[in-house]
Motif scaffolding. Structure first.
Motif, PDB file in Angstrom:
ATOM      1  N   PHE A  75       0.857  -1.181   0.000  1.00  0.00           N
ATOM      2  CA  PHE A  75       0.000   0.000   0.000  1.00  0.00           C
ATOM      3  C   PHE A  75       0.901   1.241   0.000  1.00  0.00           C
ATOM      4  O   PHE A  75       1.750   1.389   0.874  1.00  0.00           O
ATOM      5  N   VAL A  76       0.695   2.113  -0.977  1.00  0.00           N
ATOM      6  CA  VAL A  76       1.496   3.338  -1.081  1.00  0.00           C
ATOM      7  C   VAL A  76       0.544   4.526  -1.044  1.00  0.00           C
ATOM      8  O   VAL A  76      -0.346   4.654  -1.894  1.00  0.00           O
ATOM      9  N   LEU A  77       0.728   5.388  -0.040  1.00  0.00           N
ATOM     10  CA  LEU A  77      -0.159   6.528   0.174  1.00  0.00           C
ATOM     11  C   LEU A  77       0.570   7.823  -0.187  1.00  0.00           C
ATOM     12  O   LEU A  77       1.613   8.126   0.380  1.00  0.00           O
ATOM     13  N   ILE A  78       0.014   8.561  -1.127  1.00  0.00           N
ATOM     14  CA  ILE A  78       0.545   9.875  -1.501  1.00  0.00           C
ATOM     15  C   ILE A  78      -0.154  10.916  -0.627  1.00  0.00           C
ATOM     16  O   ILE A  78      -1.361  11.125  -0.726  1.00  0.00           O
ATOM     17  N   ASP A  79       0.630  11.550   0.230  1.00  0.00           N
ATOM     18  CA  ASP A  79       0.095  12.444   1.263  1.00  0.00           C
ATOM     19  C   ASP A  79       0.570  13.872   0.992  1.00  0.00           C
ATOM     20  O   ASP A  79       1.715  14.216   1.247  1.00  0.00           O
ATOM     21  N   PHE A  80      -0.310  14.717   0.458  1.00  0.00           N
ATOM     22  CA  PHE A  80       0.082  16.070   0.075  1.00  0.00           C
ATOM     23  C   PHE A  80       0.274  16.991   1.272  1.00  0.00           C
ATOM     24  O   PHE A  80       1.068  17.927   1.207  1.00  0.00           O
ATOM     25  N   ASN A  81      -0.461  16.756   2.349  1.00  0.00           N
ATOM     26  CA  ASN A  81      -0.449  17.695   3.472  1.00  0.00           C
ATOM     27  C   ASN A  81       0.248  17.161   4.713  1.00  0.00           C
ATOM     28  O   ASN A  81       0.205  17.798   5.767  1.00  0.00           O
ATOM     29  N   GLY A  82       0.869  15.994   4.637  1.00  0.00           N
ATOM     30  CA  GLY A  82       1.568  15.445   5.791  1.00  0.00           C
ATOM     31  C   GLY A  82       0.640  14.999   6.906  1.00  0.00           C
ATOM     32  O   GLY A  82       1.051  14.943   8.069  1.00  0.00           O
ATOM     33  N   GLU A  83      -0.595  14.628   6.575  1.00  0.00           N
ATOM     34  CA  GLU A  83      -1.567  14.235   7.595  1.00  0.00           C
ATOM     35  C   GLU A  83      -1.348  12.816   8.111  1.00  0.00           C
ATOM     36  O   GLU A  83      -1.850  12.474   9.184  1.00  0.00           O
TER      37      GLU A  83
END
Length: 505
Positions: A75-83
């Motif tokens: 599972f790879v999560l692209i996190d734009f806001n660092g949440e």
């Protein structure tokens, strides 16, 4: 029985309770959700990030310690806001784990602001892939992209690099040709600019000899506009020392070949840049390329290479070590925020197709704030780049299932996302959507909803969504989480609103 959505042979995963009947829990099948494309849509503050965190928190809580799950699932999560980056320190109430703990999750906290961020390990084949640089440099389809492909697929410069003297001989020949050219359109600073670019590519590995040569050429190399000739030293009359152009060329070339310089230390990103610079000046000096066509791309490369070097590194190490990998882009500049998710997803997808064509393992790409990279309109990018970006993700969502690749998208603006992508999703978690364009986009793309469900979207309370798709036989209004999860929203750092540690709303 009406609200039992889990099919025989599937494992139930409780995600919340009926909004109108809190005592009735709602469970979905693990396979029905995670072996499908999922869309989570809702305005800011509607609870969509909490829903995303809740789904994957429950999955990893149940299966994260199982060896076969860890080995076969990625599972790879692209996190734009660092949440979704785990916090460090704090009281037990505001503990660190977002979705899962560090035993399950690996985080790449990227940064273009300084050298303190993590770097994504990509194999040499990926970093030297022409598509990688076409994307990074926003190369145009007709001229710049073919140039990149020609350079990186050729072995010409690779053969010269180990032999420093042979490469210096080629560089010297290019400098000599630039100084004896009578082409009025050729920049008279081109020879010095060329050598300065070479030094820039070499960085700390540039020899004092090379920098000294540049200083000498700045001081002694001039141009006499009346005769259209270069000259050496203080006055134009000194050009008469050389009876022929060949004598002049030998003199200038000898200046370059006398330099002591080792090129073998150039590697990774700088090596690609070095080859592009050498070929660019070779084409321009030879008259094979127009500077107006390739020049803008070379300027972009000068601007972006420092950022690229802070974000990626050449390594054959696995991109992911645990089942969950988070790529945080909160400290990444705007240009790279659009490019890095594209590169990561394409690299993983292509590798998956190549190494596991029968889909024996599973890859889930999770993109929060997906409108950042799946927008159909952008004034800051060319039409060709936008089409390439959308076609890549549309291929994943249309063809990925057969390879065991699935997308989970979360966005506050479904209207901005490609209609093809929204319509190909299998399951939808629809939180409050107030904008008519967003509601209309869902109405056009989602075939599972009735009129009552559409009309309820603008008035859904925070944390409540309409669950629709192949995992549910009928649309159902679900309160995600439940009474037992009130404090969970604080602990994992993702409340139904924004930010960590603010508690449930």
């Amino acid at each position: 029985m009406i609200h039992t959505f889990v099919s025989a042979g599937d494992e139930p995963l409780e995600i919340g309770a009926l909004a109108m009947e809190p005592t009735q829990p709602v469970s979905v099948g693990v396979n029905a959700i995670f072996a499908s494309h999922v869309g989570i849509f809702g305005n800011t503050g509607s609870g969509k990030s909490y829903t995303l965190a809740k789904l994957y928190h429950e999955l990893f809580k149940r299966y994260g310690a199982i060896e076969t799950f860890r080995r076969r699932s990625q599972f790879v999560l692209i996190d734009f806001n660092g949440e979704y980056v785990n916090c460090v320190g704090g009281s037990e109430e505001y503990a660190t784990a977002v979705i899962a703990g560090d035993d399950v999750k690996q985080v790449y906290d990227l940064s273009t602001h300084d050298d303190g961020g993590d770097r994504l390990p990509l194999p040499k084949s990926a970093v030297h892939d022409p598509v990688f640089w076409t994307v990074l440099l926003d190369a145009t389809e007709k001229t710049q992209a073919p140039f990149i492909s020609r350079v990186l697929k050729s072995e010409y410069w690779d053969r010269l690099l180990p032999d420093a003297q042979a490469l210096l001989d080629v560089i010297g020949d290019l400098v000599a040709r630039a100084t004896k050219s009578n082409d009025g359109a050729l920049d008279r600073q081109l020879p010095v600019n060329f050598l300065e670019e070479v030094v820039s590519c070499l960085g700390d590995h540039a020899s004092p000899d090379l920098t000294a040569l540049i200083e000498e050429m700045r001081a002694s190399l001039g141009y006499f506009s009346q005769s259209h000739n270069f000259y050496w030293e203080a006055t134009p009359t000194t050009q008469r020392k050389w009876a022929t152009d060949a004598d002049w060329a030998d003199f200038i070339k000898a200046k370059v070949t006398a330099v002591q310089q080792d090129f073998s230390a150039v590697d990774d990103v700088d090596l690609v840049r070095f080859k592009l610079v050498l070929q660019y000046y070779r084409d321009v000096i030879s008259g094979f390329a127009n500077r107006e066509h390739l020049g803008p791309m070379m300027k972009r490369m000068d601007e972006r290479v420092p950022s690229i070097k802070r974000l990626v590194k050449v390594s054959e190490d696995a991109f992911t070590e645990g089942p969950l990998t988070v790529v945080s882009l909160r400290n990444v500049n705007l240009a790279m925020r659009k490019v890095i998710p594209m590169i990561v997803c394409k690299h993983l997808y292509d590798a998956k197709k190549r190494t596991d064509p029968r889909g024996q393992r599973y890859l889930n790409l999770i993109i929060d704030e997906a409108h950042n990279i799946l927008s159909t309109e952008s004034a800051r990018e060319s039409e060709a780049w936008r089409d390439y970006r959308l076609e890549t993700f549309e291929e994943i969502i249309k063809e990925g299932r057969k390879f065991g690749v699935f997308l989970t998208l979360a966005s506050q603006r479904p209207h901005d996302i490609s209609e093809t992508i929204v319509s190909q999703l299998h399951n939808y978690f629809l939180h409050r959507l107030v904008n008519n364009l967003d509601v209309h986009a869902i109405e056009k793309a989602v075939a599972y909803l009735d009129r009552v469900s559409f009309e309820s979207l603008p008035i859904l309370p925070t944390g409540t969504c309409v669950l629709s798709g192949v995992s549910a036989q009928v649309p159902v209004v679900v309160r995600i989480g439940g009474s037992s999860d009130i404090r969970w929203g604080v602990r994992v750092g993702v409340s139904s609103g924004r930010g960590r540690g603010r508690g449930p709303r």
